[in-house]
Design a protein around this motif. Structure first.
Motif, short mmCIF file in Angstrom:
data_model
loop_
_atom_site.label_atom_id
_atom_site.label_comp_id
_atom_site.label_asym_id
_atom_site.label_seq_id
_atom_site.Cartn_x
_atom_site.Cartn_y
_atom_site.Cartn_z
N LEU A 29 -8.27 95.76 59.37
CA LEU A 29 -7.43 95.01 58.44
C LEU A 29 -8.37 94.28 57.47
O LEU A 29 -9.09 93.38 57.86
N ASP A 30 -8.32 94.72 56.19
CA ASP A 30 -9.27 94.21 55.19
C ASP A 30 -8.79 92.89 54.58
O ASP A 30 -7.59 92.62 54.56
N ASP A 31 -9.71 92.12 54.06
CA ASP A 31 -9.41 90.88 53.33
C ASP A 31 -8.50 89.96 54.13
O ASP A 31 -7.57 89.34 53.58
N PHE A 32 -8.74 89.86 55.43
CA PHE A 32 -7.85 89.08 56.28
C PHE A 32 -7.81 87.62 55.84
O PHE A 32 -8.84 87.00 55.59
N ILE A 71 -12.81 89.39 57.95
CA ILE A 71 -12.55 88.07 57.37
C ILE A 71 -12.94 88.10 55.89
O ILE A 71 -14.06 88.49 55.54
N ASP A 72 -12.04 87.71 55.04
CA ASP A 72 -12.30 87.80 53.61
C ASP A 72 -13.48 86.92 53.19
O ASP A 72 -13.70 85.85 53.75
N GLN A 73 -14.18 87.41 52.18
CA GLN A 73 -15.39 86.68 51.77
C GLN A 73 -15.11 85.28 51.23
O GLN A 73 -15.98 84.42 51.25
N ALA A 119 -17.30 89.97 59.34
CA ALA A 119 -17.26 88.95 58.29
C ALA A 119 -17.81 89.55 57.01
O ALA A 119 -18.88 90.15 57.00
N GLU A 120 -17.05 89.39 55.92
CA GLU A 120 -17.46 89.98 54.63
C GLU A 120 -18.19 88.95 53.79
O GLU A 120 -17.90 87.75 53.88
N GLY A 121 -19.07 89.44 52.92
CA GLY A 121 -19.66 88.56 51.89
C GLY A 121 -20.66 87.53 52.43
O GLY A 121 -20.72 86.42 51.91
MG MG Z 1 -12.53 92.95 51.85
#
Ligand code: MG
Ligand code: C2E
Ligand code: MG
Length: 749
Positions: free
Chosen positions: A645-648, A668-670, A702-704
């Motif tokens: 699940l992207d950009d949570f 987890i969204d950045q 975790a993104e970003g």
């Molecule tokens: Mg994303």
């Protein structure tokens, strides 16, 4: 025979006859009366009188009714009628609400409507002028209710001063306890002729006055009234017209005292002859007047019908059925009128084009019923923060347009836009789903940006578009440069299609690492457009446009196959053996179960194992959770493909769904990562997401991640995986391959 025996014989003779002729038992009918002349009047104190009473008498005589009159206030009579304490109530205006509580005669007694009178010194010309004024109303009258409602609709609420009779309404005005008052037109024709009381142009609520009976009443009563009324109304010479003439032609505001006929009679004796001639002439005139009166009544009822139809048509033509706001046409008329008024003055106004963000997701996911409900909520919220002189309309779909008048500085428009946006901030619960809505607002100013309806609209729309492109939930003023960008946007679709055909799209790959040892465990494929004119174009500039036009479907299929082919290629070269390939998937690719087919095809053509593929789906998929989507997710999981699940945290999340759906991981969204280790509130969100994921047995990526501090924070709190510039930027396949043999991604660029 004696005198006595003769009398006895005569009496005996009469006896059978008198028994046979004994008056039939008269039917008792209790009739409710109140003071509402000339329909019904009780003020004389002797017996009730008026048009409705004349008719009751006429019918009673012929039907053998024994009428008793029950005088009371209209309000109380209505409740007595409901309880069956009276059998008939005269002079009751028909309304649908009353028709559910009582029976009405089919035939009306007469048509009537409400009129507003004002004190000669009060400044009231039209309905909006009633705002804040004291208005005298007769308790319980439909005209009173109608006026209150009408004033609310026109946002001109007033203070009602309730009285019991129409004469008291006029008294209240004369005595200045009220600036205005509402009476019916029949009463007005007779009585509203004092110097202090003046008619306004406010005429409303055409109704018909009937007789009413309780629900359980004897149907014969109403049937008899209907029969006689129909016959009477068909004959211009009938007692009905006689009564109308008597009451409606009476000299305004004057009733004769009871002794006057005697005095007049005596005087009349002297003038008998002269009057006989006059009476003959008068009779002729009356006959014709009767005919005219009948025609006038017919005409009047026809006009009323037409007005009703016209009102209905207006409602359809100029109002939106869903929100009851003015529609595009209604808006145009209003704005044209306003612009005409502003011409030659130095006043300004602002047009705010409000477009609800992501309404399509709600429609697609929860159905159009839910979308409609949401729109109604939104309309209400927008309306609630506008001032009375602002004008809100709905253009259809997810678009609303507001005219904000009396603008001094452009910051006034800004203030309104801010208020509109914050009115949408609180979530709306539609059934079990909690929906967070927002909007994008474009503002154009008159006369600064444009002076015509069309150009103002076009500019406000353009600015709205830009606000949407910048992520929504914001407002932007129109600038001339925006037009150029919109034109560019329009050509984007064509250029992007060509790009796909000409092979101008390419993939970059960004490492995903295990945070405990920085080991690369996967790569995310990120699309780029190698535009011959502009160079490398990032997905932020074209993915949304491709989603809007549907081009994202073939584009996504290309990404899927190209990415799988790349990883398979690396594997065949003995590299990347334990890496997964993450591919972003648009919710539009789920349509028609197409996604499963394209994944199967990509895997089959490239020979990549399904376990090596991970599909990243944005949270918004929760909103389109229909059978196709569920089936696709389940099938993909059965095939062995991983799902994340992207950009949570940025979109719509339903925890109950999250539990049911076959996801392996959430990203987890950045925007959250960028805020740590910062403030307690922000770090709390991450800690909560990590705990939640653990509870649901989901992996977390975790993104970003850009700083070592972020990295450490996340690792220390048990986040297993991460992705970010700190560990590696997205790179072309060749560049990444060069680094693939490194056991860990300690540092780069
Ligand atoms: Mg994303
Ligand atoms: P995403 O799926 O959340 O991808 C992550 C984005 O964050 C990528 O931007 C990536 O370059 C960027 N990023 C990674 N690490 C960092 C970091 O440390 N700091 C910052 N500031 N950014 C970082 P990119 O490549 O511009 O992609 C943007 C979005 O475009 C993606 O977000 C994804 O939603 C969409 N997208 C990209 N490729 C595709 C695709 O093939 N299909 C679909 N449907 N969407 C795609
Ligand atoms: Mg992604």
């Amino acid at each position: 025979m004696t005198y006595r025996s003769i009398l006895l014989a005569w009496l005996l003779c009469l006896l059978p006859f008198s028994v046979a002729c004994a008056a039939p038992e008269r039917i008792p009918v209790r009739v409710g009366v109140f003071d509402n002349p000339p329909i019904v009047g009780t003020a004389s104190g002797v017996a009730p009188e008026g048009i409705a009473i004349d008719m009751i008498r006429w019918v009673a005589e012929r039907e053998g009714w024994q009428v008793t009159y029950v005088a009371d206030s209209f309000d109380r009579l209505v409740s007595r009628l409901e309880k069956g304490e009276i059998d008939l109530l005269v002079g009751v205006a028909y309304s649908e609400e009353r028709a559910r509580r009582f029976q009405f005669t089919r035939e009306n007694l007469l048509g009537n409507w409400g009129m507003v009178f004002r004190h000669a010194q009060a400044d009231i010309a039209s309905l909006p002028d009633l705002k804040g004024k004291r208005v005298a109303l007769m308790r319980g009258s439909t005209h009173s209710q109608a006026l209150v409602q009408l004033a609310e609709q026109f946002e001109a609420p007033f203070t009602p001063v309730y009285v019991d009779t129409y004469p008291q309404v006029l008294e209240a005005i004369v005595e200045r306890r009220a600036e205005a008052g509402a009476v019916n037109r029949v009463f007005a024709a007779l009585h509203a002729h004092t110097q202090d009381v003046v008619a306004t142009a406010i005429v409303y609520n055409p109704i018909y006055v009937h007789y009413a009976a309780p629900q359980q009443a004897n149907p014969a009563l109403l049937a008899a009234l209907d029969r006689h009324l129909a016959a009477l109304k068909a004959d211009p010479e009938s007692a009905y017209y006689e009564s109308l003439r008597k009451w409606l032609e009476a000299a305004p505001a004057h009733r004769y005292p009871s002794w006057l006929p005697w005095v007049a009679g005596a005087a009349g004796g002297l003038l008998g002859l002269a009057l006989a001639i006059a009476a003959f002439l008068r009779h002729q005139v009356r006959r014709q007047t009767g005919e005219l009166q009948r025609r006038a009544e017919l005409l009047q009822s026809e006009i009323e019908q037409r007005e009703k139809v016209q009102q209905h048509l207006n409602q359809l033509a100029y109002f939106d059925g869903l929100t009851r706001l003015p529609n595009r046409e209604g808006f145009r008329i209003e704005l044209n009128k306003m612009l005409a008024e502003l011409q030659g003055t130095d006043e300004r106004l602002a047009l705010l084009f409000v477009d609800v963000d992501r309404l399509k997701n709600v429609n697609d996911g929860l159905g159009h019923g839910a979308g409609d409900l949401l729109l109604q909520h939104i309309a209400e919220r927008l309306r609630s923060v506008l001032r009375a002189h602002d004008y809100l309309s709905r253009f259809g779909g997810d678009e609303f347009v507001v005219i904000v008048s009396e603008i001094g500085e452009s910051s006034d428009a800004e203030l309104v836009a801010t208020r509109l946006l914050s009115s949408l901030a609180a979530p709306v619960d539609i059934g079990p789903t909690r929906i967070y809505s927002s909007a994008s607002i474009g503002i154009a100013l008159y006369p600064d940006d444009a002076t015509t309806v069309d150009t103002l609209l076009k500019h406000a729309d353009t600015a709205m578009y830009q606000a949407k492109e910048q992520g929504g939930n914001r407002f932007l003023f129109y600038h001339a440069q925006q037009t150029a960008r919109v034109v560019e946007r329009l050509t984007l679709d064509t250029r992007l299609r060509q790009a796909l055909e000409r092979g101008e799209l390419m993939l970059h790959y960004q490492p995903i690492v295990a945070l405990d040892d920085r080991r690369m465990v996967g790569v995310e494929a990120l699309v780029r457009w190698n535009d011959p004119e502009k160079g490398l174009v990032m997905p932020g500039a074209f993915v949304q446009a491709a989603e809007d036009t549907g081009l994202i479907v073939p584009l996504g299929e290309w990404v899927l196959e190209a990415g799988c082919a790349q990883l398979r290629g690396w594997q065949q070269q003995g590299m990347a053996s334990r890496l997964t390939l993450a591919v972003n998937v648009s919710t539009r690719q789920f349509e028609g179960r197409r996604l499963v087919k394209s994944v199967e095809q990509a895997l089959a053509r490239t020979g990549l194992a399904p376990e090596c593929l991970e599909l990243e789906i944005t949270e918004n998929v929760m909103l389109i959770m229909n059978d196709d989507v569920r089936w696709s997710l389940d099938t993909l999981r059965e095939m062995g493909v991983r799902l994340s699940l992207d950009d949570f945290g940025t979109g719509y999340s339903s925890l109950s769904y999250l539990k049911q759906l076959p996801f392996h991981a959430l990203k987890i969204d950045q925007s959250f990562v960028s805020r740590i280790p910062g403030l307690a509130g922000d770090t709390q969100i991450i800690t909560t997401i990590l705990a939640l994921a653990k509870g649901l047995e989901l992996e977390v990526i975790a993104e970003g991640i850009e700083t070592q501090a972020q990295y450490d924070f996340l690792r220390d709190r048990g986040c297993e995986f991460g992705q970010g510039y700190l560990m590696g930027r997205p790179l072309a396949a060749g560049e990444l391959a060069a680094r693939m043999d490194r056991p860990e991604l300690a540092r780069n660029d």
